[in-house]
Design an enzyme around this catalytic site. Structure first.
Site, short mmCIF file in Angstrom:
data_model
loop_
_atom_site.label_atom_id
_atom_site.label_comp_id
_atom_site.label_asym_id
_atom_site.label_seq_id
_atom_site.Cartn_x
_atom_site.Cartn_y
_atom_site.Cartn_z
N SER A 146 1.09 -1.00 -0.14
CA SER A 146 0.25 -0.26 -0.21
C SER A 146 0.92 0.89 0.16
O SER A 146 1.90 1.35 0.10
CB SER A 146 -0.77 -0.33 1.25
N TYR A 159 -2.58 -0.68 10.99
CA TYR A 159 -2.22 -1.15 9.13
C TYR A 159 -1.03 -0.57 8.56
O TYR A 159 -0.20 -1.25 7.31
CB TYR A 159 -3.78 -0.30 8.52
#
Length: 267
Positions: A146, A159
């Site tokens: 990501s 995350y």
């Protein structure tokens, strides 16, 4: 340049987290490039519509149940998948989850859920699949990261930690398995609308704020990842390993204006 550099005909690609979202888009792109698929989800029945879609393209699609937080589930899936397909050439480590909370509200269980799924699970799936790739002397492992692998965002502490870990893990595994003909890379999407974050894209003010920060002035569309995943899965990336490929519209540049919209004086 030969189109065979991007041809995946005759290869099997295993995609985790393929019951919805980016996992399906990535699998579709690989199937369109010629690959047959092994697809996984926690519930095997959830994969049936996607299996039917891939088979309609003339490709094979073999579904398996997989819980990436359970080592026995990972080991069983890897063994059964290899026995069914006879080979695993490509792994797309896509299964993941997120809990959006301010850092002061993150619980012990929130942290464990995210890290166990996104980081520990990715490692042990890669480990079990590499047990078949290494003896074959060939493999393409694509860990899905990501933009949070390289940038920090409030509300995404666990995350971001998991995705930063994926970037580092990618480099370590590339060094470990490169001598066996296995490349390991990280595909890092920017801001894409998925089932996990759809509620944010329903806020028009937030979307405008996001677009302002992206040099290409739009969030990503899932098809924006097609070329990148086929590149990393194919012969065209044969000398690329340990890398993180950001597909983020440029937001990782920092994307902050250093001038006024209508400058009134020289700075």
């Amino acid at each position: 340049m030969s189109s065979s550099l991007f041809d995946l005909t005759g290869q099997f690609a295993l995609i985790t987290g393929a019951s919805r979202g980016l996992g399906q888009y990535l699998g579709r792109a690989l199937a369109n490039a010629g690959a047959d698929l092994i697809v996984t989800s926690r519930r095997k029945d959830d994969l049936q519509p996607f299996v039917a879609e891939i088979e309609a393209l003339g490709r094979r699609a073999i579904p398996f149940a997989l819980d990436v937080r359970d080592l026995q589930s990972i080991e069983a899936m890897a063994a059964e998948a290899y026995a069914s397909a006879g080979r695993i050439d490509i792994l797309v480590n896509n299964a993941g989850c997120n809990v959006r909370k301010p850092a002061l509200e993150v619980t012990w269980d929130d942290w464990n859920l995210i890290l166990d799924t996104n980081l520990r699970g990715a490692f042990f799936v890669a480990q079990q699949i590499a047990k078949y790739m290494v003896p074959a002397g060939y493999g393409r492992i694509i860990n899905i990261g990501s933009v949070t692998s390289v940038a920090g965002y409030a509300g995404l502490g666990p995350y971001g930690a998991s995705r930063g870990g994926i970037r580092q893990l990618t480099m370590s595994l590339a060094d470990d398995w490169g001598k066996h003909g296995v490349t390991v890379n990280c595909l890092a999407p920017g801001w894409f609308e998925t089932a996990q974050n759809r509620v944010m894209y329903q806020d028009k003010e937030w979307v405008e704020y996001l677009k302002e920060r992206i040099p290409l002035k739009r969030p990503g569309s899932p098809n924006d990842l097609d070329g990148a995943v086929v590149f990393l899965a194919s012969e065209s990336s044969r000398y690329v390993t340990g890398q993180t490929l950001l597909v983020d519209g440029g937001i990782s540049t920092g994307a902050m204006r250093a001038t006024l919209k209508k400058p009134t004086e020289r700075i």
